[in-house]
Design an enzyme around this catalytic site. Structure first.
Site, PDB file in Angstrom:
ATOM      1  N   ARG A  33       0.833  -1.208   0.000  1.00  0.00           N
ATOM      2  CA  ARG A  33       0.000   0.000   0.000  1.00  0.00           C
ATOM      3  C   ARG A  33       0.868   1.259   0.000  1.00  0.00           C
ATOM      4  O   ARG A  33       0.576   2.241  -0.696  1.00  0.00           O
ATOM      5  CB  ARG A  33      -0.910  -0.033   1.232  1.00  0.00           C
ATOM      6  CG  ARG A  33      -1.911   1.111   1.314  1.00  0.00           C
ATOM      7  CD  ARG A  33      -2.984   0.805   2.349  1.00  0.00           C
ATOM      8  NE  ARG A  33      -3.878   1.942   2.515  1.00  0.00           N
ATOM      9  CZ  ARG A  33      -3.962   2.673   3.625  1.00  0.00           C
ATOM     10  NH1 ARG A  33      -3.206   2.366   4.676  1.00  0.00           N
ATOM     11  NH2 ARG A  33      -4.801   3.677   3.705  1.00  0.00           N
ATOM     12  N   HIS A  45       0.736   4.206  -2.776  1.00  0.00           N
ATOM     13  CA  HIS A  45       0.453   5.590  -2.378  1.00  0.00           C
ATOM     14  C   HIS A  45       1.609   6.526  -2.741  1.00  0.00           C
ATOM     15  O   HIS A  45       1.387   7.715  -2.976  1.00  0.00           O
ATOM     16  CB  HIS A  45       0.163   5.660  -0.878  1.00  0.00           C
ATOM     17  CG  HIS A  45      -1.205   5.180  -0.513  1.00  0.00           C
ATOM     18  ND1 HIS A  45      -1.932   5.705   0.533  1.00  0.00           N
ATOM     19  CD2 HIS A  45      -1.999   4.221  -1.073  1.00  0.00           C
ATOM     20  CE1 HIS A  45      -3.107   5.082   0.605  1.00  0.00           C
ATOM     21  NE2 HIS A  45      -3.160   4.180  -0.351  1.00  0.00           N
ATOM     22  N   GLY A  58       4.718  10.368  -8.699  1.00  0.00           N
ATOM     23  CA  GLY A  58       5.529   9.331  -9.301  1.00  0.00           C
ATOM     24  C   GLY A  58       6.283   8.609  -8.192  1.00  0.00           C
ATOM     25  O   GLY A  58       6.219   8.994  -7.023  1.00  0.00           O
ATOM     26  N   ASP A 114       8.886   8.321  -6.155  1.00  0.00           N
ATOM     27  CA  ASP A 114      10.062   9.089  -5.739  1.00  0.00           C
ATOM     28  C   ASP A 114      10.325   9.033  -4.235  1.00  0.00           C
ATOM     29  O   ASP A 114      11.127   9.799  -3.711  1.00  0.00           O
ATOM     30  CB  ASP A 114       9.905  10.556  -6.170  1.00  0.00           C
ATOM     31  CG  ASP A 114       8.780  11.275  -5.433  1.00  0.00           C
ATOM     32  OD1 ASP A 114       7.946  10.584  -4.792  1.00  0.00           O
ATOM     33  OD2 ASP A 114       8.730  12.517  -5.500  1.00  0.00           O
ATOM     34  N   ASN A 140      -3.357   8.683   4.282  1.00  0.00           N
ATOM     35  CA  ASN A 140      -2.100   8.006   4.627  1.00  0.00           C
ATOM     36  C   ASN A 140      -1.853   7.833   6.122  1.00  0.00           C
ATOM     37  O   ASN A 140      -0.864   7.234   6.517  1.00  0.00           O
ATOM     38  CB  ASN A 140      -0.921   8.779   4.028  1.00  0.00           C
ATOM     39  CG  ASN A 140      -0.817   8.609   2.522  1.00  0.00           C
ATOM     40  OD1 ASN A 140      -1.311   7.623   1.973  1.00  0.00           O
ATOM     41  ND2 ASN A 140      -0.191   9.562   1.852  1.00  0.00           N
ATOM     42  N   PRO A 155      -6.936   7.532  -5.330  1.00  0.00           N
ATOM     43  CA  PRO A 155      -8.294   7.021  -5.554  1.00  0.00           C
ATOM     44  C   PRO A 155      -8.935   6.630  -4.219  1.00  0.00           C
ATOM     45  O   PRO A 155      -8.294   5.998  -3.388  1.00  0.00           O
ATOM     46  CB  PRO A 155      -8.085   5.809  -6.465  1.00  0.00           C
ATOM     47  CG  PRO A 155      -6.645   5.450  -6.328  1.00  0.00           C
ATOM     48  CD  PRO A 155      -5.918   6.705  -5.996  1.00  0.00           C
ATOM     49  N   HIS A 194      -5.667  -5.957  -2.938  1.00  0.00           N
ATOM     50  CA  HIS A 194      -6.564  -5.995  -1.781  1.00  0.00           C
ATOM     51  C   HIS A 194      -6.690  -7.401  -1.210  1.00  0.00           C
ATOM     52  O   HIS A 194      -7.413  -7.605  -0.238  1.00  0.00           O
ATOM     53  CB  HIS A 194      -7.951  -5.472  -2.170  1.00  0.00           C
ATOM     54  CG  HIS A 194      -7.987  -3.995  -2.368  1.00  0.00           C
ATOM     55  ND1 HIS A 194      -9.058  -3.326  -2.935  1.00  0.00           N
ATOM     56  CD2 HIS A 194      -7.074  -3.025  -2.077  1.00  0.00           C
ATOM     57  CE1 HIS A 194      -8.805  -2.027  -2.987  1.00  0.00           C
ATOM     58  NE2 HIS A 194      -7.595  -1.825  -2.480  1.00  0.00           N
ATOM     59  N   ASP A 250      -3.099 -14.301  -2.844  1.00  0.00           N
ATOM     60  CA  ASP A 250      -3.768 -15.272  -3.711  1.00  0.00           C
ATOM     61  C   ASP A 250      -4.895 -14.573  -4.466  1.00  0.00           C
ATOM     62  O   ASP A 250      -4.962 -13.349  -4.488  1.00  0.00           O
ATOM     63  CB  ASP A 250      -4.293 -16.461  -2.883  1.00  0.00           C
ATOM     64  CG  ASP A 250      -5.198 -16.010  -1.733  1.00  0.00           C
ATOM     65  OD1 ASP A 250      -5.747 -14.885  -1.795  1.00  0.00           O
ATOM     66  OD2 ASP A 250      -5.361 -16.777  -0.764  1.00  0.00           O
TER      67      ASP A 250
END
Length: 321
Positions: free
Chosen positions: A62, A66, A72, A74, A94, A161, A191, A251
């Site tokens: 995650r 993020h 980008g 970085d 976050n 998003p 997810h 999975d």
């Protein structure tokens, strides 16, 4: 087991090589001469983190997502806030990010071997790959050569998003970053790892609309179980739900639950509202190897989103002075 995925790995390598040949910035062998043991050290740091905390893989995957979706790839999500600036990691989406210490530990080990050579952005990209593979998922070759950014702004995190997005909003968000609708479905499979707090799916189980309290696309018994964990006026700190039935194993259970009406987020359910995305969901629910291949390809693509980094940070939490 290894033999089973030989053709898959070859496909991934060919895809990565094709992608990287079109980019001067990233290379599969970027550290071969300057820090040949970097990847091993990073994988060891991830493995040690996983031993102590089973949520580490989901956290690292995650975190990388993020990072790449803001400026980008970085490493800007790793920077701490200062007196003069609130950084990305303290932006609303976050605040629940964690396991930054795993990146710190990897950086310390790499710095001992090769001071000032390996960027924090590359460490995060590699750690995300290791988090997936060490959780039973696919392995892939990560293109390297990212530089670390010096800008990190909390409000920029609102560009991520949201779990309440519909398919049009999701498509737009991914398209703005050069990612296709196929990438959207494949990357949503991330997810399969992790946990969500009630606030991220409250909209589906309480006051859904004027006609019904619960999202009618959700399996009734599943919705009932979520309502018990997350009542309307929830007072339990950190209450929520795992994202699929095997939250520490990478999975295709996420897709199987999705087709059964047992997805957590509105953005998950949205994948069934478009003929193309629905077909891919059903494909990955039926075939874990096909999901692995698609996920690996899309991760290479996402992790190659160009950042505006200019330095190799000596400490991943602060810019060089």
């Amino acid at each position: 087991m290894a033999a089973k995925f030989v053709s898959l790995l070859v496909t991934m390598f060919v895809f990565a090589s094709t992608l990287i040949s079109s980019s001067n910035a990233l290379s599969l062998n970027y550290y071969d001469q300057t820090c040949p043991n970097a990847e091993t050290a990073i994988a060891e740091a991830v493995h040690k983190g996983m031993i102590n905390d089973k949520t580490v893989p989901a956290a690292l995957l995650r975190m990388h997502f993020h990072d790449c979706f803001i400026r980008g790839c970085d490493g800007s999500v790793l920077l701490n806030s200062t007196v003069k600036n609130q950084a990305e990691k303290d932006g609303p989406p976050n605040i629940s990010l964690h396991a930054f210490y795993v990146i710190d530990n990897a950086k310390k080990q790499v710095e001992k071997m090769c001071p000032g050579v390996v960027s924090c952005a590359d460490i995060l990209a590699l750690a995300a790959r290791d988090a997936v593979s060490l959780s039973g998922g696919p392995n892939w070759n990560v293109p390297k050569g990212r530089k670390d950014g010096r800008i990190s702004i909390a409000n920029d995190s609102l560009q991520l998003p949201f779990p309440t997005f519909n398919i049009s909003q999701l498509q737009q968000s991914f398209s703005q970053r050069g990612l296709s609708i196929d990438d959207l479905v494949a990357l949503s499979g991330g997810h399969t790892l992790g946990f969500s707090h009630c606030s991220s799916f409250q909209n589906r189980i309480h006051n859904f609309n004027n006609k019904t309290d619960v999202d009618p696309s959700m399996d009734p018994s599943f919705a009932s179980s979520l309502r018990q964990v997350c009542p309307m006026h929830n007072t339990v700190k950190n209450a929520g739900s795992f994202l699929d039935t095997s939250p520490t194993v990478f999975d295709n259970a996420y897709y199987k639950m999705l087709v059964q009406g047992k997805s957590i987020f509105s953005s998950d359910q949205a994948l069934l509202t478009n003929s193309r995305t629905q077909a891919l969901v059903q494909k990955y629910a039926a075939s874990q190897p096909e999901f692995y291949e698609a996920f690996a390809n899309s991760m290479v693509k996402m992790s190659s989103i160009n950042g505006a980094g200019t330095e190799i940070r000596l400490d991943c939490r602060s810019i060089n002075h």
